[in-house]
Scaffold this motif. Structure first.
Motif, PDB file in Angstrom:
ATOM      1  N   HIS A 180      40.308 -20.215   3.910  1.00  0.00           N
ATOM      2  CA  HIS A 180      39.235 -21.198   3.731  1.00  0.00           C
ATOM      3  C   HIS A 180      39.163 -21.726   2.296  1.00  0.00           C
ATOM      4  O   HIS A 180      38.096 -22.111   1.813  1.00  0.00           O
ATOM      5  CB  HIS A 180      37.875 -20.654   4.181  1.00  0.00           C
ATOM      6  CG  HIS A 180      36.909 -21.739   4.578  1.00  0.00           C
ATOM      7  ND1 HIS A 180      37.220 -22.698   5.518  1.00  0.00           N
ATOM      8  CD2 HIS A 180      35.646 -22.037   4.167  1.00  0.00           C
ATOM      9  CE1 HIS A 180      36.195 -23.517   5.656  1.00  0.00           C
ATOM     10  NE2 HIS A 180      35.225 -23.149   4.849  1.00  0.00           N
ATOM     11  N   HIS A 197      39.165 -24.567  -0.208  1.00  0.00           N
ATOM     12  CA  HIS A 197      38.820 -25.978   0.003  1.00  0.00           C
ATOM     13  C   HIS A 197      39.747 -26.913  -0.767  1.00  0.00           C
ATOM     14  O   HIS A 197      39.519 -28.103  -0.802  1.00  0.00           O
ATOM     15  CB  HIS A 197      37.360 -26.235  -0.401  1.00  0.00           C
ATOM     16  CG  HIS A 197      36.391 -25.862   0.679  1.00  0.00           C
ATOM     17  ND1 HIS A 197      36.411 -24.638   1.292  1.00  0.00           N
ATOM     18  CD2 HIS A 197      35.383 -26.564   1.267  1.00  0.00           C
ATOM     19  CE1 HIS A 197      35.444 -24.593   2.199  1.00  0.00           C
ATOM     20  NE2 HIS A 197      34.808 -25.738   2.208  1.00  0.00           N
ATOM     21  N   GLU A 228      33.895 -20.193  11.345  1.00  0.00           N
ATOM     22  CA  GLU A 228      33.256 -19.850  10.074  1.00  0.00           C
ATOM     23  C   GLU A 228      31.996 -19.090  10.460  1.00  0.00           C
ATOM     24  O   GLU A 228      30.982 -19.681  10.815  1.00  0.00           O
ATOM     25  CB  GLU A 228      32.918 -21.120   9.296  1.00  0.00           C
ATOM     26  CG  GLU A 228      34.137 -21.850   8.786  1.00  0.00           C
ATOM     27  CD  GLU A 228      33.763 -23.074   7.979  1.00  0.00           C
ATOM     28  OE1 GLU A 228      33.108 -22.940   6.934  1.00  0.00           O
ATOM     29  OE2 GLU A 228      34.106 -24.185   8.410  1.00  0.00           O
ATOM     30  N   HIS A 232      32.537 -17.643   1.045  1.00  0.00           N
ATOM     31  CA  HIS A 232      33.132 -18.880   1.552  1.00  0.00           C
ATOM     32  C   HIS A 232      34.388 -19.279   0.764  1.00  0.00           C
ATOM     33  O   HIS A 232      35.459 -19.451   1.301  1.00  0.00           O
ATOM     34  CB  HIS A 232      32.083 -19.984   1.437  1.00  0.00           C
ATOM     35  CG  HIS A 232      32.127 -20.960   2.561  1.00  0.00           C
ATOM     36  ND1 HIS A 232      31.646 -20.672   3.804  1.00  0.00           N
ATOM     37  CD2 HIS A 232      32.604 -22.219   2.632  1.00  0.00           C
ATOM     38  CE1 HIS A 232      31.810 -21.723   4.592  1.00  0.00           C
ATOM     39  NE2 HIS A 232      32.391 -22.671   3.909  1.00  0.00           N
ATOM     40  N   TYR A 262      31.545 -23.928  12.665  1.00  0.00           N
ATOM     41  CA  TYR A 262      30.621 -22.847  12.277  1.00  0.00           C
ATOM     42  C   TYR A 262      30.139 -22.031  13.465  1.00  0.00           C
ATOM     43  O   TYR A 262      30.026 -22.552  14.578  1.00  0.00           O
ATOM     44  CB  TYR A 262      29.411 -23.439  11.559  1.00  0.00           C
ATOM     45  CG  TYR A 262      29.729 -23.790  10.119  1.00  0.00           C
ATOM     46  CD1 TYR A 262      29.625 -22.832   9.121  1.00  0.00           C
ATOM     47  CD2 TYR A 262      30.176 -25.059   9.781  1.00  0.00           C
ATOM     48  CE1 TYR A 262      29.940 -23.141   7.804  1.00  0.00           C
ATOM     49  CE2 TYR A 262      30.491 -25.374   8.467  1.00  0.00           C
ATOM     50  CZ  TYR A 262      30.367 -24.411   7.485  1.00  0.00           C
ATOM     51  OH  TYR A 262      30.688 -24.710   6.189  1.00  0.00           O
TER      52      TYR A 262
HETATM   53 ZN   LIG Z   1      33.396 -24.141   5.049  1.00  0.00          ZN
END
Ligand SMILES: [Zn+2]
Length: 482
Positions: A128, A130, A411, A242, A441
């Motif tokens: 994850h 970004h 997520e 995250h 999510y």
């Molecule tokens: Zn995310």
């Protein structure tokens, strides 16, 4: 596997003459045959293959994708392969935002052709980060798939007798729940014309902050794999954060996951010609609602690019080193992988939402907006309405002795991971999110009632009680092994 003790004995008895050698050899052969069920050998191998995308591919993770224009640090697919003599499994962690099942499954098919590993025995997941690019493009998809396949193949080629152990340590200072109750109603508008009870990423230090809407999971889980001479072959960490971010726009980076790997490898890895280099890996736990921002803080400190990420990676690597010292490695453990698919209904709009979107489509660009992303969400809802009614969701449990590693393709909210840890029949359990697919999510039904970004239709795509079905299924899978 049994050649080693035999050779040693042959050397010590050589001076005693041929007949004696023969007799002893027969005895040893007999004892080896008798011991066989007791002397079980664990095999392990680890490898990392670069999967950095070409420049110009689109960086995703925000609302508007933009092209990658620089490589800050390379991206990897990293694999640990384990074999208990009966079952062979692999864990592959990729530096990516989230990888679709289509890509993972293509890699699985290649792996099945090249190795003896069963496709259902491989847990694949994205970290994850970004600052990576979309996995399914024409240019990048073949690089990603081949990278995953090669990582597994190399890890399998390097299998050697090994020992394994795990432990964990808490580090609460870097994880913050990002969903907040706050008094100011204007900060809680949603893109569907309504007002939520909570807001994701509220303004830092805002006076109307009341309290976070959910817990954090402070645990760092650590899985250590060593050669039988103690050389560190691999280390898999798991933390529910995250990502950290703070990259220069347009740059490709593995985020703190990559930095952690570098740092822990420096601490524990030894360069020995007799073993391949150590592979350090950090997987993402259940961090759908967790980030690295201290929302209460009012200091307004600005971080230089990569500065914060460096600091977090340093701290986590130090803590993992501490946890690693306490690990008692075992020479053998039974290994199992269980895989199950469950159907989940896809969310669809109701008549009132359709009415709202009909009115919204009549609005001019200059008209006031209820929420700045209302049109983006109108498109997302339309896409869901036009898409399938149901998804098949892959769930996975890797059982390594008393340790269970779970794979969820969402997520996942921290409270789901905490519940799984608390109710698992295994001594130790942790979850890897975005595993085997990437489906958006996963909030709990309670969080759905509170609203907020992660629960919005389009960000979230599956039925609102999905987390309960997933938790119940995973626990049932674990109990079936115990
Ligand atoms: Zn995310």
């Amino acid at each position: 596997m049994n050649t080693r003790p035999q050779k040693k004995w042959m050397i010590t008895i050589r001076p005693l003459g041929i007949s004696c050698v023969l007799l002893t050899f027969i005895c040893i052969q007999k004892s080896i045959a008798e011991d066989k069920p007791l002397k079980r050998v664990l095999l392990a191998g680890a490898a990392a293959i670069e999967i950095t995308p070409p420049l110009g591919e689109m960086v995703v993770g925000g609302f508007v994708p933009f092209p990658a224009n620089q490589i800050h640090d390379p991206l990897f697919a990293k694999c640990i392969a384990l074999d208990d003599g009966e079952n062979r499994i692999a864990i592959v962690i990729c530096d990516n935002l989230g990888i679709r099942r289509e890509e993972f499954d293509k890699a699985r098919r290649i792996i099945a052709e090249r190795t003896e590993i069963l496709t259902a025995n491989i847990l694949m997941a994205a970290t994850h980060t970004h600052s990576a690019t979309r996995g399914q493009t024409e240019k990048y998809s073949p690089i990603l798939i081949e990278g995953i396949a090669q990582a597994v193949q190399k890890a399998v080629d390097q299998l050697e007798p090994a020992r394994i152990g795990w432990s964990s340590i808490d580090e609460p200072s870097e994880v913050f729940n990002r969903r907040w109750f706050l008094e100011d109603e204007t900060l809680r508008h949603n893109p569907f014309g309504g007002v939520d009870q909570v807001r994701m990423n509220p303004p830092r230090g805002h006076l109307s902050l009341v309290e976070p809407a959910g817990p954090i999971d402070p645990e760092i889980s650590v899985l250590s794999i060593q050669a039988i001479d103690g050389t560190q072959l691999a280390l898999l960490g798991n933390y529910s954060l995250h990502y950290v971010g703070g990259v220069t726009r347009g740059e490709i980076s593995a985020d703190y996951f990559g930095l952690f790997a570098e740092k822990i490898t420096k601490k524990l890895g030894q360069s020995k010609a007799s073993h391949p280099p150590m592979v350090g890996i950090l997987s993402n736990g259940t961090s759908g609602d967790i980030n690295n921002i201290n929302f209460r803080a009012r200091d307004g400190r600005r971080w230089a690019p990569y500065e914060k990420m460096e600091q977090v990676a340093d701290l986590i690597a130090n803590r993992v080193e501490e946890a690693h010292r306490k690990i008692e490695h075992q020479d053998w453990i039974p290994i199992r992988s269980i895989h199950r698919e469950i159907p989940l209904k896809v969310r669809k709009s109701d008549p009132s939402l359709r009415d709202y979107h009909r009115e919204l489509s009549k609005k001019d660009e200059t008209d006031p907006v209820h929420h700045r992303y209302e049109k983006i969400y109108a498109d997302r809802v339309r896409n869901l309405d036009l898409g399938p009614n149901q998804y098949e969701i892959p769930l996975q449990c890797l059982c390594l002795g008393d340790l269970a590693i779970l794979g969820i393709p969402f997520e996942t909210f921290a409270e789901i991971g905490l519940e799984l840890k608390a109710k698992s029949p295994f001594k130790k359990t942790f979850t890897i999110e975005l595993a085997n697919d990437s489906r958006g999510y996963l909030p709990t039904p309670r969080q759905h009632r509170l609203g907020g970004y992660e629960t919005w239709m389009g960000t979230n795509r599956v039925e609102k009680n999905a987390s309960e079905k997933i938790t119940a299924t995973l626990l049932e899978m674990l109990r079936s092994v115990k």
